[in-house]
Design a protein around this motif. Structure first.
Motif, mmCIF file in Angstrom:
data_model
loop_
_atom_site.group_PDB
_atom_site.id
_atom_site.type_symbol
_atom_site.label_atom_id
_atom_site.label_comp_id
_atom_site.label_asym_id
_atom_site.label_seq_id
_atom_site.Cartn_x
_atom_site.Cartn_y
_atom_site.Cartn_z
ATOM 1 N N PHE A 1 -9.927 1.616 -4.042
ATOM 2 C CA PHE A 1 -8.809 1.812 -3.231
ATOM 3 C C PHE A 1 -7.197 2.013 -3.042
ATOM 4 C CE2 PHE A 1 -12.791 3.929 -1.350
ATOM 5 C CZ PHE A 1 -14.136 2.633 -1.818
ATOM 6 N N ARG A 2 -6.865 3.072 -2.192
ATOM 7 C CA ARG A 2 -5.304 2.583 -1.543
ATOM 8 C C ARG A 2 -5.397 2.055 -0.323
ATOM 9 N NH1 ARG A 2 -1.544 5.627 -4.702
ATOM 10 N NH2 ARG A 2 -2.789 6.294 -6.385
ATOM 11 N N ASP B 1 -13.130 -3.315 1.827
ATOM 12 C CA ASP B 1 -13.403 -2.552 1.850
ATOM 13 C C ASP B 1 -14.662 -2.176 1.788
ATOM 14 O OD1 ASP B 1 -10.759 -1.604 -0.686
ATOM 15 O OD2 ASP B 1 -10.459 -1.175 1.517
ATOM 16 N N GLU C 1 -6.031 -1.281 1.209
ATOM 17 C CA GLU C 1 -6.759 -2.479 1.876
ATOM 18 C C GLU C 1 -5.801 -3.494 3.034
ATOM 19 O OE1 GLU C 1 -6.752 -5.401 1.380
ATOM 20 O OE2 GLU C 1 -9.206 -6.223 2.706
ATOM 21 N N ASN D 1 -7.388 7.084 -3.723
ATOM 22 C CA ASN D 1 -8.584 6.508 -4.528
ATOM 23 C C ASN D 1 -8.940 7.327 -5.658
ATOM 24 O OD1 ASN D 1 -8.551 5.222 -1.814
ATOM 25 N ND2 ASN D 1 -9.645 7.031 -1.009
ATOM 26 N N CYS E 1 -7.133 -0.763 5.234
ATOM 27 C CA CYS E 1 -8.472 -1.090 5.253
ATOM 28 C C CYS E 1 -7.701 0.929 4.555
ATOM 29 C CB CYS E 1 -10.154 -0.705 5.343
ATOM 30 S SG CYS E 1 -10.474 -2.768 5.149
ATOM 31 N N GLY F 1 1.010 -1.205 -0.200
ATOM 32 C CA GLY F 1 0.149 0.353 0.359
ATOM 33 C C GLY F 1 0.620 1.401 -0.042
ATOM 34 N N GLY G 1 -8.820 -8.431 -5.054
ATOM 35 C CA GLY G 1 -8.303 -6.541 -5.222
ATOM 36 C C GLY G 1 -8.750 -6.222 -6.575
ATOM 37 N N HIS H 1 -10.078 -2.551 -4.699
ATOM 38 C CA HIS H 1 -8.786 -2.005 -4.277
ATOM 39 C C HIS H 1 -7.325 -2.643 -4.605
ATOM 40 C CE1 HIS H 1 -6.867 -5.945 -1.731
ATOM 41 N NE2 HIS H 1 -8.533 -6.517 -1.821
#
Ligand code: HGY
Ligand code: MN
Ligand code: MN
Length: 419
Positions: free
Chosen positions: A118-119, A351, A121, A58, A130, A28, A90, A78
């Motif tokens: 999303f970044r 998420d 997760e 995001n 998350c 991440g 993801g 993600h």
């Protein structure tokens, strides 16, 4: 949809080889995760979607609807992975969202349809899961941006290296979506064993992530009698065995996945051990019992070994029930498409659980995990036809949620719908 499913698999293969290892490794807020976002952004732009990023990076790719002011329909997942990860965890949800948006392009959309990525997760780099979806919902822990990874890089520094600013602590979900949908591999054996291609998720497990430190006393491995030691690793071992045995007596699960020993030489009695504990349960009371059990076992282990124990809960997410109306919509779409489906709970965090906990109508679809339910390993796999089925059910559901087939606000699930 099989063509779309094959294209999705091709895109997952392109994401899988990013980074240098023979398996997925996209930490991440890292350059490799950023590379994945850039690749997905390119695909989304060429699909004619309107691209935007939020404060932590995001990604939102919009297929604009007639009614710009109406709550939108979001779908996604993600792009980061665990260190030795697979193709699907993801990323499948993100490339599926892109496929759905591409299929709906040119339709007379009521609500806008937004593919979301999303970044961070997985959360293993900085110790909390998350991150991207929690930042969006204003659910970051106090001081979370100062958490550092194994190289001493903080979340704050990682964000600024990516050109991102410090996210507002209250989040930015002012324009709450009408619904959020996430397609994901099951990461367990249930659907494959049942021979059912489509899972409709009714709840997401509760997770509590702890960090524990045992402080003992360093000493010579040869000259200290066993009865006069304060061995931090012995304390940790007592805890780990006790926790495994206790968890086995519950319906929950407990995992110690990280452990570091200081000074870490073979002829010195360990003075400090730092370890993680990941506790999960389907019900809040079970999760509390596991947490209480951990605290008691840590104290016992410290007492027995003459060490000190420090226990801190880094992050937790309560067990979350997903939206009954969305379960109905998804099951109605499956029935209409004559797809066998099964309702099931998720033992993995997602998420979707965070977005649901923020009060957004949230639904999840699973495709079977092959190879015995393998996930978080390179052998992660699913069936292309199952992806095609899930894409069909997702597209039909999103079409309706975006109100293409009916009036903007009246498309509601038929209460008597078959289950
Ligand atoms: O740990 C989980 O359940 C998810 O894969 N982050
Ligand atoms: Mn995942
Ligand atoms: Mn995962």
């Amino acid at each position: 949809m099989v063509v779309a499913a094959k294209r999705a698999r091709g895109r997952l293969d392109q994401l899988f080889v990013l980074g240098e290892s023979p398996h997925a490794c996209r930490p991440g807020l890292s350059d490799v995760e950023e590379h994945a976002f850039s690749l997905v952004e390119r695909w989304m732009r060429s699909a004619g979607l309107e691209i935007s990023y939020d404060a932590v990076g995001n990604l939102f790719a919009r297929l604009l609807g007639r009614s710009r002011g109406s709550p939108e329909v979001w779908l996604g997942s993600h792009l980061d992975t665990v260190p030795g990860g697979g193709r699907f965890d993801g990323a499948l949800g993100v490339v599926a969202a892109l496929e759905v948006a591409e299929r709906l392009r040119g339709n007379d959309l009521g609500r806008s349809v937004v593919a979301v990525a999303f970044r961070d997760e997985e959360g293993w780099r900085f110790g909390r899961s998350c991150f991207g979806s929690r930042a969006l919902c204003g659910l970051l822990e106090r001081g979370e941006l100062d958490a550092a990874d194994a190289d001493g890089i903080t979340v704050r520094e990682a964000l600024s290296r990516l050109g991102r600013s410090e996210p507002p602590s209250h989040g930015w979900l002012e324009r709450r979506p009408a619904a959020f949908l996430e397609l994901h591999v099951e990461q367990g054996p249930v659907l494959a064993q049942a021979g059912v291609p489509l899972g409709i998720v009714n709840s997401i497990v509760g997770i509590s992530e702890f960090s524990l430190t045992f402080d003992g006393r360093a000493g010579h491995a040869g000259t200290n009698p066993m009865g006069r030691r304060a061995d931090a690793l012995s304390a940790a071992a007592n805890l780990i065995v006790g926790l495994q045995q206790a968890a086995a007596r519950t319906h929950g699960v407990a995992t110690v996945g990280q452990l570091s020993v200081s000074p870490g030489t073979s002829n010195v009695i360990p003075s400090r051990v730092v370890l993680s504990a990941d506790l999960r349960a389907a019900h809040a009371n079970e999760l509390r019992e596991l947490e209480q059990c951990l605290l008691e076992l840590a104290q016992e282990a410290a007492t027995v070994t003459g060490c000190e124990a420090h226990v801190s809960r880094r992050w937790h997410s309560e067990p979350t029930r997903l939206s009954a109306p969305l379960i109905q919509r998804l099951s109605r779409a499956a029935e209409e498409l004559e797809l066998p489906w099964q309702e099931l709970a998720s033992g993995a965090g997602h998420d979707a659980g965070i977005i649901a906990s923020a009060g957004v109508d949230t639904g999840m679809l699973f495709v079977p995990s092959l190879n015995g339910g393998a996930s978080h390993v390179p052998e992660e796999d699913t069936d292309t036809l199952a992806i095609a089925d899930a894409l069909a059910a997702l597209t039909l559901t999103v079409r309706r949620l975006a109100n293409i087939d009916g009036d903007l606000e009246t498309a509601v699930p038929n209460p008597g719908g078959k289950r």
